[in-house]
Design a protein around this motif. Sequence first.
Motif, PDB file in Angstrom:
ATOM      1  N   THR A 171      33.406  42.132  40.123  1.00 29.61           N
ATOM      2  CA  THR A 171      34.635  42.759  39.635  1.00 29.61           C
ATOM      3  C   THR A 171      34.803  44.144  40.238  1.00 29.61           C
ATOM      4  O   THR A 171      35.906  44.543  40.636  1.00 29.61           O
ATOM      5  CB  THR A 171      34.615  42.858  38.100  1.00 29.61           C
ATOM      6  OG1 THR A 171      34.488  41.546  37.546  1.00 29.61           O
ATOM      7  CG2 THR A 171      35.880  43.512  37.582  1.00 29.61           C
ATOM      8  N   ALA A 172      33.701  44.871  40.340  1.00 28.01           N
ATOM      9  CA  ALA A 172      33.759  46.222  40.922  1.00 28.01           C
ATOM     10  C   ALA A 172      34.196  46.175  42.375  1.00 28.01           C
ATOM     11  O   ALA A 172      34.967  47.030  42.840  1.00 28.01           O
ATOM     12  CB  ALA A 172      32.397  46.900  40.787  1.00 28.01           C
ATOM     13  N   VAL A 173      33.720  45.169  43.111  1.00 26.53           N
ATOM     14  CA  VAL A 173      34.097  45.031  44.514  1.00 26.53           C
ATOM     15  C   VAL A 173      35.598  44.791  44.643  1.00 26.53           C
ATOM     16  O   VAL A 173      36.282  45.421  45.472  1.00 26.53           O
ATOM     17  CB  VAL A 173      33.312  43.882  45.181  1.00 26.53           C
ATOM     18  CG1 VAL A 173      33.911  43.548  46.544  1.00 26.53           C
ATOM     19  CG2 VAL A 173      31.852  44.264  45.344  1.00 26.53           C
ATOM     20  N   MET A 174      36.147  43.897  43.826  1.00 25.25           N
ATOM     21  CA  MET A 174      37.575  43.614  43.888  1.00 25.25           C
ATOM     22  C   MET A 174      38.399  44.835  43.452  1.00 25.25           C
ATOM     23  O   MET A 174      39.463  45.097  44.021  1.00 25.25           O
ATOM     24  CB  MET A 174      37.903  42.404  43.013  1.00 25.25           C
ATOM     25  CG  MET A 174      37.474  41.063  43.604  1.00 25.25           C
ATOM     26  SD  MET A 174      38.386  40.618  45.118  1.00 25.25           S
ATOM     27  CE  MET A 174      37.262  41.151  46.394  1.00 25.25           C
ATOM     28  N   ASN A 175      37.924  45.568  42.463  1.00 27.28           N
ATOM     29  CA  ASN A 175      38.635  46.785  42.040  1.00 27.28           C
ATOM     30  C   ASN A 175      38.674  47.813  43.170  1.00 27.28           C
ATOM     31  O   ASN A 175      39.703  48.468  43.409  1.00 27.28           O
ATOM     32  CB  ASN A 175      37.955  47.386  40.809  1.00 27.28           C
ATOM     33  CG  ASN A 175      38.174  46.560  39.556  1.00 27.28           C
ATOM     34  OD1 ASN A 175      39.099  45.745  39.498  1.00 27.28           O
ATOM     35  ND2 ASN A 175      37.339  46.771  38.548  1.00 27.28           N
ATOM     36  N   ALA A 176      37.546  47.961  43.862  1.00 32.86           N
ATOM     37  CA  ALA A 176      37.494  48.905  44.981  1.00 32.86           C
ATOM     38  C   ALA A 176      38.390  48.438  46.128  1.00 32.86           C
ATOM     39  O   ALA A 176      39.087  49.236  46.766  1.00 32.86           O
ATOM     40  CB  ALA A 176      36.053  49.051  45.469  1.00 32.86           C
ATOM     41  N   TYR A 177      38.375  47.135  46.381  1.00 32.71           N
ATOM     42  CA  TYR A 177      39.212  46.529  47.428  1.00 32.71           C
ATOM     43  C   TYR A 177      40.691  46.825  47.167  1.00 32.71           C
ATOM     44  O   TYR A 177      41.431  47.270  48.058  1.00 32.71           O
ATOM     45  CB  TYR A 177      38.934  45.030  47.429  1.00 32.71           C
ATOM     46  CG  TYR A 177      39.727  44.199  48.400  1.00 32.71           C
ATOM     47  CD1 TYR A 177      39.579  44.349  49.772  1.00 32.71           C
ATOM     48  CD2 TYR A 177      40.602  43.216  47.938  1.00 32.71           C
ATOM     49  CE1 TYR A 177      40.288  43.554  50.665  1.00 32.71           C
ATOM     50  CE2 TYR A 177      41.306  42.414  48.813  1.00 32.71           C
ATOM     51  CZ  TYR A 177      41.153  42.586  50.177  1.00 32.71           C
ATOM     52  OH  TYR A 177      41.849  41.793  51.052  1.00 32.71           O
ATOM     53  N   ASP A 178      41.123  46.611  45.905  1.00 33.40           N
ATOM     54  CA  ASP A 178      42.523  46.862  45.548  1.00 33.40           C
ATOM     55  C   ASP A 178      42.857  48.348  45.616  1.00 33.40           C
ATOM     56  O   ASP A 178      43.957  48.726  46.037  1.00 33.40           O
ATOM     57  CB  ASP A 178      42.805  46.333  44.139  1.00 33.40           C
ATOM     58  CG  ASP A 178      42.735  44.810  44.056  1.00 33.40           C
ATOM     59  OD1 ASP A 178      42.879  44.159  45.099  1.00 33.40           O
ATOM     60  OD2 ASP A 178      42.534  44.290  42.935  1.00 33.40           O
ATOM     61  N   ALA A 179      41.912  49.196  45.214  1.00 33.60           N
ATOM     62  CA  ALA A 179      42.161  50.637  45.221  1.00 33.60           C
ATOM     63  C   ALA A 179      42.357  51.164  46.635  1.00 33.60           C
ATOM     64  O   ALA A 179      43.213  52.019  46.888  1.00 33.60           O
ATOM     65  CB  ALA A 179      41.004  51.363  44.531  1.00 33.60           C
TER      66      ALA A 179
END
Length: 416
Positions: free
Chosen positions: A363-371
């Motif tokens: 989840t953290a990876v996807m959040n960083a990707y979107d950010a």
Amino acid sequence: MYALVDCNNFFVSCERVVNPKLEGKPVVILSNNDGCIVARSNEVKKLSVPMGAPYFKWKEYLQRHNVRVFSSNYLLYGDMSGRVMETLETCLPNISIYSIDEAFADVSGVKDIQSLVEETKQIVTQWTGIPVSIGVGPTKTLAKAANELAKKHAEHNGILIFETAEAAVPYFSNIPVQDLWGVGRAFGEKLPRLGIHTTEDLLKKNDVWIKKELGTPGLSLVHELRGIESTSLDHHSDMRKSVIRSRSFGTRITEKKDIIDALTYFADRAAKMLRDEDLRTHVIRPFFMTSQFSPERYYASKTIALDEATNDSRMLIQHAIDVVEKTFKPGFHYAKAGIVCTDIVDDAHYQKSLFSSERIEDTAVMNAYDAIKQKYGPYSINIGRTSEDKNWHMKRNLLSTPERKNISSVPTALCK
């Protein structure tokens, strides 16, 4: 009481914001691959050019009438939509975004609705350059009807308020039943056969007849027109039931790597939409196909039930690639690809698998990707081959300006 704010000729209005010379000129916007007419200025509507008309059939006619023609610029329209919605949130209470160019507001309890919507209309146009129409009514269906009338009849100056359901009745004889919110193609074809041509005709029928001929959706529609708020209308549902990302290619493609590129892009976009709405999918169906008019046709797809609902781009991309690897056939000229996500569940309440492999880090990876994409642009970081410059991307030969992901397209100002 509900207010519906609707942007007038939204795609055309966006083009006029970035190019004021288009104001007062006839303008049309084309669909994906410059195929059909999907937006028309009022000047074009007066020329009797129909919505959805194939561009190639009307090209010569449009040229004769000096109509300006543009490809769809979705980044521009998305950005302008965001500006409009942010502006509405400063003007109206309880905003609920309905589409890219429409939003409802619950104005129950507002003492002076007329002044509120007049001020809102002025501020939105002043701050964003986008003209809007506003309809107000005791139900969302009546607000929608008021909005359509405000937009089409100049004497309302873009604003029409139905204080009560009875106040709307004098207008119903002039509203074709096909124009009602919630009347789709099936109802639109059936009602005239039953002698129902206007909203007034529909409201003359009793509930027993309506329930028999039109079912529960038809009865809910009529109740809303009578001022009785209904929660069963399909278009009031908050959570989507599916996510589809697909597109016809700008040119026919024959290579497997290009199909993989396209499906990687679409899977990433579908996952992003799920994350944006705090949703997950249990079932996906990647597909790719030739044109239905091709002498040699081929359609490849596979429905995949996931062990655990997900909105992780990497998961959807991997399954999409697997489908291509197993079903691709050389020798065909492929015209379209996409991915369909169904069995949608809320991110906060989905049930994890007993043998769940998802980690907090995912989840953290996807959040960083979107950010990163949010801060530096949609093509600043990609998974696999989801880059922007591919020969399968749709044709947009008539873009008004370079899309604003390109820094060179940002206007500059000289201050003296």
